[in-house]
Enzyme design. Sequence first.
Site, mmCIF file in Angstrom:
data_model
loop_
_atom_site.group_PDB
_atom_site.id
_atom_site.type_symbol
_atom_site.label_atom_id
_atom_site.label_comp_id
_atom_site.label_asym_id
_atom_site.label_seq_id
_atom_site.Cartn_x
_atom_site.Cartn_y
_atom_site.Cartn_z
ATOM 1 N N GLU A 200 31.222 -10.752 -63.101
ATOM 2 C CA GLU A 200 32.287 -10.332 -62.187
ATOM 3 C C GLU A 200 33.272 -9.444 -62.935
ATOM 4 O O GLU A 200 33.460 -9.588 -64.152
ATOM 5 C CB GLU A 200 33.057 -11.542 -61.645
ATOM 6 N N TYR A 202 36.655 -8.594 -64.391
ATOM 7 C CA TYR A 202 37.724 -9.465 -64.890
ATOM 8 C C TYR A 202 39.057 -8.909 -64.411
ATOM 9 O O TYR A 202 39.447 -7.795 -64.776
ATOM 10 C CB TYR A 202 37.675 -9.521 -66.414
ATOM 11 N N HIS A 208 45.843 -17.478 -58.175
ATOM 12 C CA HIS A 208 44.800 -18.348 -57.612
ATOM 13 C C HIS A 208 45.317 -18.899 -56.281
ATOM 14 O O HIS A 208 46.224 -19.720 -56.247
ATOM 15 C CB HIS A 208 44.502 -19.496 -58.583
ATOM 16 N N ASN A 289 35.122 -25.371 -52.625
ATOM 17 C CA ASN A 289 35.007 -26.773 -52.989
ATOM 18 C C ASN A 289 34.683 -27.583 -51.743
ATOM 19 O O ASN A 289 35.455 -27.589 -50.776
ATOM 20 C CB ASN A 289 36.303 -27.283 -53.625
ATOM 21 N N ARG A 291 34.756 -30.639 -50.813
ATOM 22 C CA ARG A 291 35.300 -31.994 -50.922
ATOM 23 C C ARG A 291 36.803 -31.941 -50.731
ATOM 24 O O ARG A 291 37.391 -30.870 -50.565
ATOM 25 C CB ARG A 291 35.000 -32.577 -52.308
ATOM 26 N N VAL A 294 42.329 -32.425 -55.178
ATOM 27 C CA VAL A 294 43.396 -33.223 -55.787
ATOM 28 C C VAL A 294 44.743 -32.855 -55.178
ATOM 29 O O VAL A 294 45.601 -33.714 -54.936
ATOM 30 C CB VAL A 294 43.416 -33.014 -57.320
#
Length: 447
Positions: A200, A202, A208, A289, A291, A294
């Site tokens: 990828e 950079y 994020h 993700n 799931r 956190v």
Amino acid sequence: MFKKILITNRGDVALRVLRACKELDIPSVVVHSTADADSMPVRLADESVCIGPPSSAESYLNIPAILSAVAITGADAVHPGVGFLSENADFAEIVAAHGLTFIGPEPRHIRAMGDKVEAKITAANAGLPLVPGSPGAVHTLVEAQRIGKDVGYPLLVKAASGGGGRGMKVAETADHLGEAFSAARAEAKAAFGDDTVYLERYLGQPRHIEVQVIADSHGHVVHLGERECSVQRRHQKLFEEAPSPALSAEQRARIGGIAAEATRKMGYLGVGTMEFLYEDGEFFFIEMNTRLQVEHPITEEITGVDLVREQIRIAAGMPLSFTQDDVTFIGHAIECRINAEHPETFMPTPGKVTAFHAAGGPGVRVESCLYSGYSVPPYYDSLIAKLIIHGDDRDHCLARLRRALQEFIVEPIPTTLALHKRLVDADAIKDGSYNIRWLEEVFLKEN
């Protein structure tokens, strides 16, 4: 609804699921290793079953032992929590093969998104924007060099399996590609048993940004806004907030809509998180993700949605209890991950906690299994508590966070509470100007 749910996890995550079960009036079973026999989830669960010694491989990853616990207790559903078997497609298939319900996505989606190369292909087909790079796995240096000429440098070589920053190397120029390519493959092979890599571009100073999505079996798909997760050390998140201080309402609606539509096209079921890098007004999908995250509490705080409750209801075949039009974002929320680590060296600090006092007051939520007299075991992840703050706006939230950190006591083991006390007064945190490289390249070097 389910007769009994078996929770195949530990720590604050197991406790979070257990609490949702109690509110839904569903009996719960917590499995545990011998190291967690005195843990809070074990103490509070309706039933508990010891499934092995401290080693995760012999307990929390021990599928035969978990299935035995299901048989012993008569549970008809399994909640995998976070980590361990939560993104193991084989486990989800085994659970279904035994006539049980896996409270999570379908195995095909877990498997597709667990392989980063397959995830990119799936994401592209679903219309998600991608970081420029290889269309799939790259097997030879010659192939990597050809892609490097097309994509440009710096270039990131990434493992197709696993996560946590392992199997990731940066090639600043074409001269560095050979070394980065070999090192990434070797590290990926050692960590995950798979040396497959892809390439990828950079990005220099990205943020994020992740979007929470949720879908039921009745065709309803909803996004619950974004979370900012750019404060990271070695690709591990330490401080998260919602909404992101970098996005406008228009950008928020745009990326949320893109994520929800991609979720719909995939035929996804349950709770999931689309993760993006954001730079100069552009979003680039990096992974999904499959799931619970956190950091899910900060989304719950600004939307009022109980994600675990909805997750259980969806698995039981029920529709979402709200629509996209019902979702409103109220105030601001921040989560600090408190780890049993030295706040400067980051070395793990397991040991006995003799004094524990959780912060309280308006807008303060603590998710932790700590209690005075509890011994933090050395065998697992160092996360011991999550401090979640909600305020009317970001400044109010930061003020509450500053106050709550002063109240929080964990003694005598060193923790990252001291780090967060320094973080909350940093200029880049106050004005929201940080990115994913700021903590390691600026803050930790200056502090």
